[in-house]
Structures are given as structure tokens and as C-alpha cells.
Design an enzyme around this catalytic site. Structure first.
Site, PDB file in Angstrom:
ATOM      1  N   GLU A 363      40.239  34.467  28.157  1.00 24.13           N
ATOM      2  CA  GLU A 363      39.052  35.181  27.607  1.00 24.13           C
ATOM      3  C   GLU A 363      37.796  34.845  28.417  1.00 24.13           C
ATOM      4  O   GLU A 363      36.690  34.741  27.872  1.00 24.13           O
ATOM      5  CB  GLU A 363      38.894  34.919  26.116  1.00 24.13           C
ATOM      6  CG  GLU A 363      40.120  35.450  25.381  1.00 24.13           C
ATOM      7  CD  GLU A 363      39.897  35.923  23.981  1.00 24.13           C
ATOM      8  OE1 GLU A 363      38.739  36.188  23.592  1.00 24.13           O
ATOM      9  OE2 GLU A 363      40.916  36.060  23.267  1.00 24.13           O
TER      10      GLU A 363
HETATM   11  N1  CAA Z   1      28.975  41.962  26.611  1.00 21.32           N
HETATM   12  C1  CAA Z   1      28.742  43.286  26.623  1.00 21.32           C
HETATM   13  N2  CAA Z   1      28.759  43.984  27.778  1.00 21.32           N
HETATM   14  C2  CAA Z   1      29.010  43.315  28.931  1.00 21.32           C
HETATM   15  C3  CAA Z   1      29.256  41.938  28.973  1.00 21.32           C
HETATM   16  C4  CAA Z   1      29.237  41.235  27.736  1.00 21.32           C
HETATM   17  N3  CAA Z   1      29.456  39.922  27.663  1.00 21.32           N
HETATM   18  N4  CAA Z   1      29.482  41.574  30.247  1.00 21.32           N
HETATM   19  C5  CAA Z   1      29.380  42.688  30.992  1.00 21.32           C
HETATM   20  N5  CAA Z   1      29.118  43.746  30.192  1.00 21.32           N
HETATM   21  C6  CAA Z   1      28.910  45.150  30.555  1.00 21.32           C
HETATM   22  C7  CAA Z   1      27.634  45.366  31.346  1.00 21.32           C
HETATM   23  O1  CAA Z   1      26.519  45.525  30.486  1.00 21.32           O
HETATM   24  C8  CAA Z   1      27.975  46.627  32.122  1.00 21.32           C
HETATM   25  O2  CAA Z   1      27.873  47.754  31.280  1.00 21.32           O
HETATM   26  P1  CAA Z   1      26.717  48.906  31.468  1.00 21.32           P
HETATM   27  O3  CAA Z   1      26.801  49.366  32.886  1.00 21.32           O
HETATM   28  O4  CAA Z   1      27.085  49.925  30.451  1.00 21.32           O
HETATM   29  O5  CAA Z   1      25.442  48.182  31.166  1.00 21.32           O
HETATM   30  C9  CAA Z   1      29.452  46.452  32.412  1.00 21.32           C
HETATM   31  O6  CAA Z   1      29.959  45.532  31.462  1.00 21.32           O
HETATM   32  C10 CAA Z   1      29.727  45.928  33.814  1.00 21.32           C
HETATM   33  O7  CAA Z   1      28.981  44.748  33.922  1.00 21.32           O
HETATM   34  P2  CAA Z   1      28.760  43.986  35.290  1.00 21.32           P
HETATM   35  O8  CAA Z   1      28.225  44.913  36.324  1.00 21.32           O
HETATM   36  O9  CAA Z   1      28.000  42.760  34.961  1.00 21.32           O
HETATM   37  O10 CAA Z   1      30.266  43.647  35.672  1.00 21.32           O
HETATM   38  P3  CAA Z   1      30.855  42.607  36.687  1.00 21.32           P
HETATM   39  O11 CAA Z   1      31.906  43.307  37.466  1.00 21.32           O
HETATM   40  O12 CAA Z   1      29.767  41.894  37.419  1.00 21.32           O
HETATM   41  O13 CAA Z   1      31.674  41.566  35.728  1.00 21.32           O
HETATM   42  C11 CAA Z   1      32.040  39.911  34.055  1.00 21.32           C
HETATM   43  C12 CAA Z   1      31.165  41.048  34.576  1.00 21.32           C
HETATM   44  C13 CAA Z   1      31.207  39.242  32.995  1.00 21.32           C
HETATM   45  C14 CAA Z   1      32.403  38.894  35.119  1.00 21.32           C
HETATM   46  C15 CAA Z   1      33.322  40.521  33.455  1.00 21.32           C
HETATM   47  O14 CAA Z   1      34.123  41.114  34.438  1.00 21.32           O
HETATM   48  C16 CAA Z   1      34.155  39.520  32.659  1.00 21.32           C
HETATM   49  O15 CAA Z   1      33.851  39.227  31.527  1.00 21.32           O
HETATM   50  N6  CAA Z   1      35.280  38.969  33.269  1.00 21.32           N
HETATM   51  C17 CAA Z   1      36.191  38.109  32.527  1.00 21.32           C
HETATM   52  C18 CAA Z   1      37.320  38.933  31.944  1.00 21.32           C
HETATM   53  C19 CAA Z   1      37.912  38.298  30.732  1.00 21.32           C
HETATM   54  O16 CAA Z   1      37.247  37.667  29.929  1.00 21.32           O
HETATM   55  N7  CAA Z   1      39.215  38.532  30.536  1.00 21.32           N
HETATM   56  C20 CAA Z   1      39.871  38.098  29.353  1.00 21.32           C
HETATM   57  C21 CAA Z   1      41.138  38.883  29.142  1.00 21.32           C
HETATM   58  S1  CAA Z   1      41.708  38.848  27.458  1.00 21.32           S
HETATM   59  C22 CAA Z   1      42.345  37.319  27.227  1.00 21.32           C
HETATM   60  O17 CAA Z   1      42.248  36.455  28.062  1.00 21.32           O
HETATM   61  C23 CAA Z   1      42.993  37.105  25.877  1.00 21.32           C
HETATM   62  C24 CAA Z   1      43.650  35.823  25.727  1.00 21.32           C
HETATM   63  O18 CAA Z   1      43.848  35.098  26.657  1.00 21.32           O
HETATM   64  C25 CAA Z   1      44.113  35.343  24.463  1.00 21.32           C
HETATM   65  P1  FAD Z   2      40.845  34.439  38.861  1.00 22.26           P
HETATM   66  O1  FAD Z   2      39.944  35.490  38.382  1.00 22.26           O
HETATM   67  O2  FAD Z   2      41.614  34.722  40.111  1.00 22.26           O
HETATM   68  O3  FAD Z   2      40.012  33.094  39.039  1.00 22.26           O
HETATM   69  C1  FAD Z   2      40.486  31.985  39.822  1.00 22.26           C
HETATM   70  C2  FAD Z   2      39.380  30.918  39.827  1.00 22.26           C
HETATM   71  O4  FAD Z   2      38.206  31.434  40.476  1.00 22.26           O
HETATM   72  C3  FAD Z   2      38.924  30.489  38.427  1.00 22.26           C
HETATM   73  O5  FAD Z   2      38.569  29.133  38.419  1.00 22.26           O
HETATM   74  C4  FAD Z   2      37.670  31.340  38.198  1.00 22.26           C
HETATM   75  O6  FAD Z   2      36.777  30.777  37.276  1.00 22.26           O
HETATM   76  C5  FAD Z   2      37.088  31.346  39.600  1.00 22.26           C
HETATM   77  N1  FAD Z   2      36.213  32.515  39.823  1.00 22.26           N
HETATM   78  C6  FAD Z   2      36.578  33.824  39.871  1.00 22.26           C
HETATM   79  N2  FAD Z   2      35.503  34.602  40.076  1.00 22.26           N
HETATM   80  C7  FAD Z   2      34.429  33.777  40.147  1.00 22.26           C
HETATM   81  C8  FAD Z   2      33.023  33.967  40.334  1.00 22.26           C
HETATM   82  N3  FAD Z   2      32.494  35.188  40.450  1.00 22.26           N
HETATM   83  N4  FAD Z   2      32.221  32.883  40.368  1.00 22.26           N
HETATM   84  C9  FAD Z   2      32.750  31.622  40.210  1.00 22.26           C
HETATM   85  N5  FAD Z   2      34.054  31.383  40.021  1.00 22.26           N
HETATM   86  C10 FAD Z   2      34.891  32.438  39.995  1.00 22.26           C
HETATM   87  N6  FAD Z   2      44.599  38.449  29.667  1.00 22.26           N
HETATM   88  C11 FAD Z   2      44.616  39.544  28.881  1.00 22.26           C
HETATM   89  O7  FAD Z   2      44.094  40.591  29.249  1.00 22.26           O
HETATM   90  N7  FAD Z   2      45.199  39.498  27.657  1.00 22.26           N
HETATM   91  C12 FAD Z   2      45.797  38.393  27.179  1.00 22.26           C
HETATM   92  O8  FAD Z   2      46.304  38.406  26.055  1.00 22.26           O
HETATM   93  C13 FAD Z   2      45.804  37.224  27.998  1.00 22.26           C
HETATM   94  N8  FAD Z   2      46.416  36.094  27.569  1.00 22.26           N
HETATM   95  C14 FAD Z   2      46.546  35.036  28.431  1.00 22.26           C
HETATM   96  C15 FAD Z   2      47.335  33.938  28.065  1.00 22.26           C
HETATM   97  C16 FAD Z   2      47.558  32.923  28.983  1.00 22.26           C
HETATM   98  C17 FAD Z   2      48.434  31.769  28.603  1.00 22.26           C
HETATM   99  C18 FAD Z   2      46.963  32.971  30.273  1.00 22.26           C
HETATM  100  C19 FAD Z   2      47.207  31.895  31.299  1.00 22.26           C
HETATM  101  C20 FAD Z   2      46.144  34.020  30.601  1.00 22.26           C
HETATM  102  C21 FAD Z   2      45.935  35.083  29.704  1.00 22.26           C
HETATM  103  N9  FAD Z   2      45.187  36.197  30.059  1.00 22.26           N
HETATM  104  C22 FAD Z   2      45.180  37.290  29.262  1.00 22.26           C
HETATM  105  C23 FAD Z   2      44.571  36.270  31.379  1.00 22.26           C
HETATM  106  C24 FAD Z   2      43.287  35.460  31.497  1.00 22.26           C
HETATM  107  O9  FAD Z   2      42.259  36.088  30.802  1.00 22.26           O
HETATM  108  C25 FAD Z   2      42.959  35.305  32.987  1.00 22.26           C
HETATM  109  O10 FAD Z   2      43.919  34.413  33.518  1.00 22.26           O
HETATM  110  C26 FAD Z   2      41.555  34.792  33.210  1.00 22.26           C
HETATM  111  O11 FAD Z   2      40.609  35.768  32.841  1.00 22.26           O
HETATM  112  C27 FAD Z   2      41.323  34.393  34.690  1.00 22.26           C
HETATM  113  O12 FAD Z   2      41.762  35.378  35.575  1.00 22.26           O
HETATM  114  P2  FAD Z   2      42.724  34.981  36.828  1.00 22.26           P
HETATM  115  O13 FAD Z   2      43.850  34.220  36.264  1.00 22.26           O
HETATM  116  O14 FAD Z   2      43.034  36.221  37.582  1.00 22.26           O
HETATM  117  O15 FAD Z   2      41.861  34.007  37.712  1.00 22.26           O
END
Ligand code: CAA
Ligand code: FAD
Length: 383
Positions: A363
Site C-alpha cells: 500500500e
Molecule cells: N490521494 C488522492 N489523489 C492522489 C494521491 C493521494 N494520496 N496521490 C496522487 N493522487 C492523484 C493526483 O492528485 C493526480 O490526480 P489529478 O491529476 O486528478 O490531480 C494523480 O493521482 C497522479 O498524481 P501524480 O502526478 O502525483 O502521480 P505520480 O505518478 O507522481 O505518482 C504516487 C504518485 C503517490 C507515487 C502514486 O503512484 C502511488 O501512490 N504509488 C504507490 C502505489 C501503491 O500504494 N500501491 C499499493 C497497491 S495495493 C496494495 O499494496 C494492497 C496490499 O498490499 C494489501
Molecule cells: P518498486 O516500486 O520497484 O520499489 C523498489 C524500491 O524502490 C522500494 O524501496 C521503493 O520504495 C523504492 N522507490 C521506488 N520509487 C521511488 C521513488 N520515486 N523515490 C524513492 N524511492 C523509490 N499490490 C496490489 O495492487 N494489490 C495487493 O493486494 C497487493 N498485495 C501485496 C501483498 C504482498 C505480500 C506484497 C509483497 C505486495 C503486495 N502488493 C499488492 C504490491 C505492493 O503494493 C508493491 O510491492 C509496492 O507498492 C512496491 O512496489 P514494487 O514491489 O514494484 O517496488
């Protein structure tokens, strides 16, 4: 300002605490070893109302606030973080997103069984080449008029095999960047959808994390959430709430490890006294307790801001950043306080240490939380 919990909050917390002790603790080590999903326990959590806690009762939810949700998440996570990640994804990513942005038809068909816990949901954003850089989606949803044709691969999906309903984020119009992305509701039975490899993980080993693949999956237009191109904003807005759930998970892992370390330190004697009475150990416990309380206040603050319907994105990122760092640090110290016993499975703390690590990664990694926070505080100062 009032720091007291209401009677309802205390009742929810105690019910979750009781459930964790009686239904999750037995077998948690075995499930971790066998990487076995706590299917029966999750079903029971649904029956007790833990899988759709914040959803309006008219859609089978508990109608509770976010404070109640984080209190329950903390208690479940103290004992079994594999069960709590399913709870977090279902509550704050899948149910919340559907309730906030879904149509009435989508809510009737999908939200109701998800909120009651009859079905489990998954949230599918990450891909092999798009994790932190979430706009770099390769999965495509081509607009075919009355349906989308979905092709691509999703990585690391929690509830990957146990879910029935999947929220899938995909590119429809690459030229529009993040405004060309959609979120589609995909059913497990849809032709062309295959649940792929299960990941063999360091921690949360009871959680089923899978790769998913989509080959020419026909998804009806009515399964798109929100307007065309809203998918990325949907994902970001939903993740703001999801991060509160994971922050509460991290808090639970930390407080679970702290309780075990504290109790152990009062029982274990060296040099004729309980190790708790060696200052080196009692100071460790003092630091752990202080940091956990600081994290708890931030988690509750994020939940409170969300309940007030204010912009809580900064608070949820701060809570997740802080609580996950505290979880990692606390669990390492809990193992240290247990000495050699901490290194073996039956004392639980080694598992909590392994589970803590993921809270700094999913996340949004700790680095990504810092990006979210810094963007916000710099804008606030400018404004
Ligand atoms: N809340 C609301 N909107 C947001 C936001 C936030 N926290 N962060 C970005 N946005 C919106 C921006 O406002 C923009 O929208 P508008 O153009 O409409 O204003 C849009 O998103 C794009 O924003 P950026 O240009 O800032 O995008 P970016 O490419 O620079 O990336 C980022 C922003 C914050 C790094 C985003 O890519 C991010 O959050 N990355 C992490 C992804 C992540 O959390 N993945 C989790 C997967 S789910 C999971 O992991 C579940 C699990 O494990 C259990
Ligand atoms: P990368 O994005 O390749 O990052 C590698 C490293 O580089 C990290 O240390 C990161 O912080 C760093 N990094 C990357 N970009 C930057 C930057 N701009 N500046 C500084 N540092 C940076 N995803 C889902 O969508 N749904 C799920 O249900 C879900 N469940 C998950 C459950 C598990 C057990 C795991 C391991 C992952 C899960 N994920 C899920 C995916 C998870 O959200 C991603 O692994 C996470 O967002 C990081 O992405 P990545 O693994 O591609 O790492």
C-alpha cells in the site's frame, strides 16, 4: 479535545480481542508454517461483522466509524496479520471503493455479499513493472462498445485465490496518461481470468498472494467504476483509506510483540532477578511503549480525520509510515528480549518480526509515504 473511547468503541475492540484469542491464536503458527489461508476464520469474521465494518447497514455493513475499524484491526493484527490483511483489503480497499464510487446496481450485486463477508474481494493495482510507479500500467482494458477487453498481468495480489470479486486497474487510453486508466469489477468465473502462481513469502505467510493473468476477458461496461478515465484517481483515493488499515495492522503487530516481550521479561530470570529489572531491558520496553503510543495516536488521528470527511491523505500516509517503522523496530527488540527463545517459532515474536516487514512495503512503501507527505506539507506551506 477528547482522547476517551466511547462505550461502542470499547465493545468493538473487546469483541475483536476476544475473537483473536479464541479463534485466531490456536493454529496461527501451523498456518504460518503451512502457508495456509485462514478461510474458516475469515468466514467467522464475516459473520461477526468484521469484513464490512464501515459499510452502510443497507448494504449489509456494520455502519461503524473508522475509529472502530482501526481498533478491531489492531486487535486482530496482534495475533494474526495474515487474517488482518484480508480484513483490511476487503474493508478499506474493496468495500469502501465500491460504496463511495459504485452504482446502485454494483452495490446490490457486489458490495452486499462483500460487506457481509459472504464473498471476499481483491484490489489489483500492482504489476511486474508497475508497483510504486503505479501509472505505468501495462494491463489494457480496450473499449469495445458494450464491454472492455482486458489483457495483462497483476502481481502480488492479496486474497488472490480466495477472492471472488476483483477490482482491476487497467489502461484504456495510454495517450491520456493517468486520466486514461479505468477500474473494472472482474468476477473470478469470467473466461480468460486465471489465478497464477502463489508467492512463497517471508511474512504474512497465511495470506494468499498471487499473480493474476487476464487474456481477452470480456468485462461488461456496467462493471466500470466511475466515469471513463477515473480509475487512477479511484485507486489513489481508495488507497488513502487502505493505508489507515495497514497502519492499524502495523500498530497491532507492534503492540502484540510488545505485550509478549513485557510478559516474558517479567518471567525470565537471569542473575537472580527478572530480566525486566535489568535497566537495559526496562529501557527497551519504555522506548517500545512510548513509540507504540505515538503511532497509536497518529493512527487514531488519521481515522478521526477520515470520519470528519476532511482530506486525510497526509494523515494516513503519516500513520502508515510511523506505525510500520515502529512495528519493525519493536518486533526486532521483542526478539532480542526473548533471547534464544525469540528465535524459535513457538514464542510468536519471530513471526511478528517477519510480518512487520511487509507493512513498510505494501500500500505504498515508506519512501512513497514520504513522497505523499512531503508533497502535501509543501503545498500547505505554499498555500
Ligand atoms: N490521494 C488522492 N489523489 C492522489 C494521491 C493521494 N494520496 N496521490 C496522487 N493522487 C492523484 C493526483 O492528485 C493526480 O490526480 P489529478 O491529476 O486528478 O490531480 C494523480 O493521482 C497522479 O498524481 P501524480 O502526478 O502525483 O502521480 P505520480 O505518478 O507522481 O505518482 C504516487 C504518485 C503517490 C507515487 C502514486 O503512484 C502511488 O501512490 N504509488 C504507490 C502505489 C501503491 O500504494 N500501491 C499499493 C497497491 S495495493 C496494495 O499494496 C494492497 C496490499 O498490499 C494489501
Ligand atoms: P518498486 O516500486 O520497484 O520499489 C523498489 C524500491 O524502490 C522500494 O524501496 C521503493 O520504495 C523504492 N522507490 C521506488 N520509487 C521511488 C521513488 N520515486 N523515490 C524513492 N524511492 C523509490 N499490490 C496490489 O495492487 N494489490 C495487493 O493486494 C497487493 N498485495 C501485496 C501483498 C504482498 C505480500 C506484497 C509483497 C505486495 C503486495 N502488493 C499488492 C504490491 C505492493 O503494493 C508493491 O510491492 C509496492 O507498492 C512496491 O512496489 P514494487 O514491489 O514494484 O517496488
Amino acid at each position: 479535545m477528547n482522547f476517551d473511547l466511547t462505550e461502542e468503541h470499547i465493545a468493538v475492540r473487546d469483541a475483536a480481542r476476544d475473537f483473536a484469542k479464541t479463534a485466531l491464536l490456536p493454529g496461527v503458527i501451523e498456518r504460518d508454517n503451512a502457508q495456509s489461508f485462514p478461510a474458516e476464520q475469515i468466514q467467522e469474521m464475516g459473520a461477526l461483522g468484521f469484513m464490512g465494518m464501515m459499510v452502510d447497514p443497507k448494504y449489509n455493513g456494520g455502519g461503524m466509524d473508522t475509529i472502530s475499524y482501526v481498533l478491531a484491526m489492531e486487535e486482530i493484527s496482534k495475533v494474526d496479520a495474515s487474517a488482518s490483511v484480508s480484513m483490511s483489503v476487503n474493508n478499506s480497499l474493496v468495500c469502501w471503493g465500491l460504496e463511495k464510487y459504485g452504482t446502485e446496481a454494483q452495490k446490490g450485486k457486489y458490495l452486499k455479499p462483500l460487506a457481509s463477508g459472504a464473498l471476499i474481494g481483491a484490489f489489483c493495482l500492482s504489476e511486474p513493472e508497475a508497483g510504486s510507479d503505479a501509472t505505468s500500467q501495462q494491463t489494457e482494458a480496450i473499449d469495445m462498445g458494450d464491454h472492455y477487453l482486458l489483457n495483462g498481468t497483476k502481481n502480488w495480489i492479496t486474497n488472490g485465490n480466495s477472492a471472488s470479486i476483483y477490482l482491476v486497474i487497467a489502461q484504456t487510453d495510454r495517450e491520456k496518461g493517468h486520466k486514461g486508466i479505468n477500474c473494472l469489477i472482474v468476477e473470478k468465473e469470467m473466461e480468460g481470468f486465471v489465478v497464477g502462481k502463489k508467492e512463497d513469502k517471508l511474512g504474512i505467510r497465511g495470506s494468499d498472494t498471487h499473480m493474476l493473468s487476464f487474456t481477452d476477458v470480456k468485462v461488461p461496461k456496467e462493471n466500470r467504476i466511475g466515469e471513463d478515465g477515473f480509475g487512477f484517481n479511484f485507486a489513489m483515493n481508495t488507497l488513502n483509506g487502505g493505508r489507515i488499515g495497514i497502519a492499524a495492522q502495523a500498530l497491532g503487530i507492534a503492540s502484540g510483540a510488545f505485550e509478549l516481550a513485557r510478559n516474558y521479561s517479567l518471567e525470565r530470570k537471569t542473575f537472580n532477578k527478572p530480566i525486566a529489572h535489568h535497566q537495559a531491558i526496562s529501557f527497551k520496553l519504555a522506548d517500545m511503549a512510548t513509540e507504540i503510543e505515538a503511532a497509536r495516536l497518529l493512527v487514531l488521528k488519521a481515522a478521526y480525520e477520515k470520519d470528519q470527511k476532511r482530506d486525510f491523505s497526509k494523515w494516513s500516509a503519516m500513520a502508515k509510515l510511523m506505525a510500520s517503522e515502529v512495528a519493525m523496530k519493536t518486533t526486532v527488540e521483542a526478539v532480542q528480549i526473548h533471547g534464544g527463545y525469540g528465535f524459535v517459532k513457538e514464542y510468536h515474536v519471530e513471526r511478528l518480526m517477519r510480518d512487520a516487514k511487509i507493512t513498510q512495503i505494501y500500500e505504498g512503501t515508506s519512501e512513497i509515504q514520504r513522497i505523499v507527505i512531503s508533497r502535501k506539507i509543501l503545498t500547505e506551506l505554499d498555500g
